[in-house]
Motif scaffolding. Sequence first.
Motif, PDB file in Angstrom:
ATOM      1  N   ARG A 108      28.504  75.800 -32.412  1.00  0.00           N
ATOM      2  CA  ARG A 108      29.506  76.864 -32.456  1.00  0.00           C
ATOM      3  C   ARG A 108      29.058  78.073 -31.648  1.00  0.00           C
ATOM      4  O   ARG A 108      29.851  78.688 -30.918  1.00  0.00           O
ATOM      5  CB  ARG A 108      29.757  77.264 -33.906  1.00  0.00           C
ATOM      6  CG  ARG A 108      30.468  76.205 -34.735  1.00  0.00           C
ATOM      7  CD  ARG A 108      30.519  76.622 -36.195  1.00  0.00           C
ATOM      8  NE  ARG A 108      31.059  75.577 -37.045  1.00  0.00           N
ATOM      9  CZ  ARG A 108      31.111  75.644 -38.362  1.00  0.00           C
ATOM     10  NH1 ARG A 108      30.631  76.714 -38.981  1.00  0.00           N
ATOM     11  NH2 ARG A 108      31.635  74.656 -39.069  1.00  0.00           N
ATOM     12  N   GLY A 109      27.780  78.441 -31.812  1.00  0.00           N
ATOM     13  CA  GLY A 109      27.282  79.577 -31.042  1.00  0.00           C
ATOM     14  C   GLY A 109      27.369  79.342 -29.542  1.00  0.00           C
ATOM     15  O   GLY A 109      27.814  80.215 -28.790  1.00  0.00           O
ATOM     16  N   ALA A 110      26.958  78.149 -29.098  1.00  0.00           N
ATOM     17  CA  ALA A 110      27.034  77.826 -27.675  1.00  0.00           C
ATOM     18  C   ALA A 110      28.482  77.811 -27.188  1.00  0.00           C
ATOM     19  O   ALA A 110      28.781  78.245 -26.063  1.00  0.00           O
ATOM     20  CB  ALA A 110      26.373  76.470 -27.416  1.00  0.00           C
ATOM     21  N   LEU A 111      29.398  77.329 -28.025  1.00  0.00           N
ATOM     22  CA  LEU A 111      30.808  77.277 -27.647  1.00  0.00           C
ATOM     23  C   LEU A 111      31.377  78.670 -27.418  1.00  0.00           C
ATOM     24  O   LEU A 111      32.033  78.941 -26.390  1.00  0.00           O
ATOM     25  CB  LEU A 111      31.599  76.556 -28.737  1.00  0.00           C
ATOM     26  CG  LEU A 111      33.118  76.495 -28.565  1.00  0.00           C
ATOM     27  CD1 LEU A 111      33.483  75.700 -27.325  1.00  0.00           C
ATOM     28  CD2 LEU A 111      33.776  75.882 -29.796  1.00  0.00           C
ATOM     29  N   TRP A 112      31.119  79.598 -28.350  1.00  0.00           N
ATOM     30  CA  TRP A 112      31.677  80.938 -28.197  1.00  0.00           C
ATOM     31  C   TRP A 112      30.978  81.731 -27.100  1.00  0.00           C
ATOM     32  O   TRP A 112      31.608  82.600 -26.465  1.00  0.00           O
ATOM     33  CB  TRP A 112      31.610  81.680 -29.527  1.00  0.00           C
ATOM     34  CG  TRP A 112      32.645  81.189 -30.494  1.00  0.00           C
ATOM     35  CD1 TRP A 112      32.449  80.481 -31.634  1.00  0.00           C
ATOM     36  CD2 TRP A 112      34.067  81.355 -30.373  1.00  0.00           C
ATOM     37  NE1 TRP A 112      33.649  80.180 -32.237  1.00  0.00           N
ATOM     38  CE2 TRP A 112      34.660  80.710 -31.490  1.00  0.00           C
ATOM     39  CE3 TRP A 112      34.886  81.968 -29.439  1.00  0.00           C
ATOM     40  CZ2 TRP A 112      36.034  80.675 -31.674  1.00  0.00           C
ATOM     41  CZ3 TRP A 112      36.264  81.933 -29.631  1.00  0.00           C
ATOM     42  CH2 TRP A 112      36.828  81.305 -30.728  1.00  0.00           C
ATOM     43  N   VAL A 113      29.712  81.455 -26.854  1.00  0.00           N
ATOM     44  CA  VAL A 113      29.053  82.082 -25.694  1.00  0.00           C
ATOM     45  C   VAL A 113      29.722  81.629 -24.402  1.00  0.00           C
ATOM     46  O   VAL A 113      29.987  82.441 -23.495  1.00  0.00           O
ATOM     47  CB  VAL A 113      27.548  81.739 -25.692  1.00  0.00           C
ATOM     48  CG1 VAL A 113      26.915  82.116 -24.351  1.00  0.00           C
ATOM     49  CG2 VAL A 113      26.836  82.461 -26.813  1.00  0.00           C
ATOM     50  N   ALA A 114      30.035  80.336 -24.300  1.00  0.00           N
ATOM     51  CA  ALA A 114      30.740  79.834 -23.121  1.00  0.00           C
ATOM     52  C   ALA A 114      32.127  80.450 -22.992  1.00  0.00           C
ATOM     53  O   ALA A 114      32.576  80.780 -21.882  1.00  0.00           O
ATOM     54  CB  ALA A 114      30.836  78.314 -23.196  1.00  0.00           C
ATOM     55  N   VAL A 115      32.830  80.645 -24.122  1.00  0.00           N
ATOM     56  CA  VAL A 115      34.153  81.273 -24.094  1.00  0.00           C
ATOM     57  C   VAL A 115      34.055  82.703 -23.557  1.00  0.00           C
ATOM     58  O   VAL A 115      34.835  83.123 -22.680  1.00  0.00           O
ATOM     59  CB  VAL A 115      34.782  81.248 -25.500  1.00  0.00           C
ATOM     60  CG1 VAL A 115      36.001  82.157 -25.559  1.00  0.00           C
ATOM     61  CG2 VAL A 115      35.182  79.830 -25.869  1.00  0.00           C
ATOM     62  N   VAL A 116      33.110  83.471 -24.066  1.00  0.00           N
ATOM     63  CA  VAL A 116      32.958  84.861 -23.633  1.00  0.00           C
ATOM     64  C   VAL A 116      32.595  84.937 -22.159  1.00  0.00           C
ATOM     65  O   VAL A 116      33.148  85.764 -21.400  1.00  0.00           O
ATOM     66  CB  VAL A 116      31.905  85.571 -24.510  1.00  0.00           C
ATOM     67  CG1 VAL A 116      31.575  86.943 -23.952  1.00  0.00           C
ATOM     68  CG2 VAL A 116      32.399  85.687 -25.945  1.00  0.00           C
ATOM     69  N   VAL A 117      31.666  84.086 -21.716  1.00  0.00           N
ATOM     70  CA  VAL A 117      31.263  84.102 -20.301  1.00  0.00           C
ATOM     71  C   VAL A 117      32.444  83.732 -19.409  1.00  0.00           C
ATOM     72  O   VAL A 117      32.667  84.355 -18.359  1.00  0.00           O
ATOM     73  CB  VAL A 117      30.086  83.122 -20.086  1.00  0.00           C
ATOM     74  CG1 VAL A 117      29.808  82.936 -18.597  1.00  0.00           C
ATOM     75  CG2 VAL A 117      28.836  83.644 -20.780  1.00  0.00           C
TER      76      VAL A 117
END
Length: 401
Positions: free
Chosen positions: A158-167
């Motif tokens: 989940r953390g990696a997913l939302w980091v990718a969304v923000v980037v």
Amino acid sequence: MTDQLETGFDWLSSTLGDWPVLGTVIAGNPGWRWLLASVFGIVFALLLRFVTGRIADRLDRFAGKTRSSADDILVGVVRSTTKLFFGVVGVLVAAYLVELQGTAADVRRFTAVIAVTVQIGVWGQRAVSLWLEDQRERLSETDPGAITTFQGLSYLVRGALWVAVVVFILDNLGYNVSALLAGLGIGGVAVALALQNVLGDLFASLSIALDKPFVTGDFIIVDDKLGTVSRIGLKTTRVVSLSGEQLVFSNSDLLSSRIRNYKKMRERRVVFSFGVLYQTTPQQLEAIPPMVRAIIEDTPETRFDRAHFKEFGDSAYLFEVVYYVLQPDYNVYMDCQQHINLELCRRFEEHGIDFAFPTRTLHLETHTGPALVSCEPRASSADRERLNDDQPKEDHEERVS
């Protein structure tokens, strides 16, 4: 299609353009066009929500006929589409029906990118949650300790997913994310080096959860330590030993060790030996293997393999017996072995066969010949003459007389 829309807009412009309010130009577009775009956007949002619900219902009925969890996850993902997303899509459709220039057009594009990207993040998070829930239901009875591992893994995903969304959003907003990605990479390497032992145990826990060399409740032996697995955590695994104390192993150490898992054993192979006295006759020796076979075949939960006169020992004839216990339970094995031992004692007593025990026989030989002579060294003739010369003469004469 475009020509037909333009023709329709021209007709509406000529028909509604003379109305007091609908003919008013707002942000470069007449009022009737704003009204039409708003109505069309609302209708499109409601229609999209209705179609999404119908698709979810169809998928739900199809998922009820299968055993796979993938279609259930797909249904949950479709149903997780937010009402805000439908509203934003309606607004965007309305915004694309009017002519926007400059900053307004950029805002429309950025809003579309943010809405779609955030909704993709919501779908991904829902998929991870449903997958974790499915794994929890599957492992609740067989391997409850692995649930903690999967939950920790879901946090990372989940953390990696939302980091990718923000980037992705920042990149579409025009920001230079290269420096951000480089900083994240350097920070990730630094964190990985600082927490390499923790991360090693974490990935070892994931490996244990996926590969399942053992689960909670299994009886294992690691080197010279043995016990029952009580809990599998993100960093350590707890084992309760036979004497009652708790043994704590790091997950990476466990995977690098030789693990003997007795819970996976379907049957137990037993090898035991015994010896009989050397006074046993050949006929008695020949009768022992069939006797042992009959005893094992009459013992419940066992399967006979072989019984042989193996070798000549130091103080006994040695026999070797192999059989299988059809249950892995240790107590069942001990009950079977005890029954076999007692029956062997009874049968041997009936046939006059004695078990051997460590003995040593000394054979003494007696001599009837001449008496034993002294072992003291005898002097030679030269030594005797020299001895006589050294003694006083009177003493010699006295000895001669």
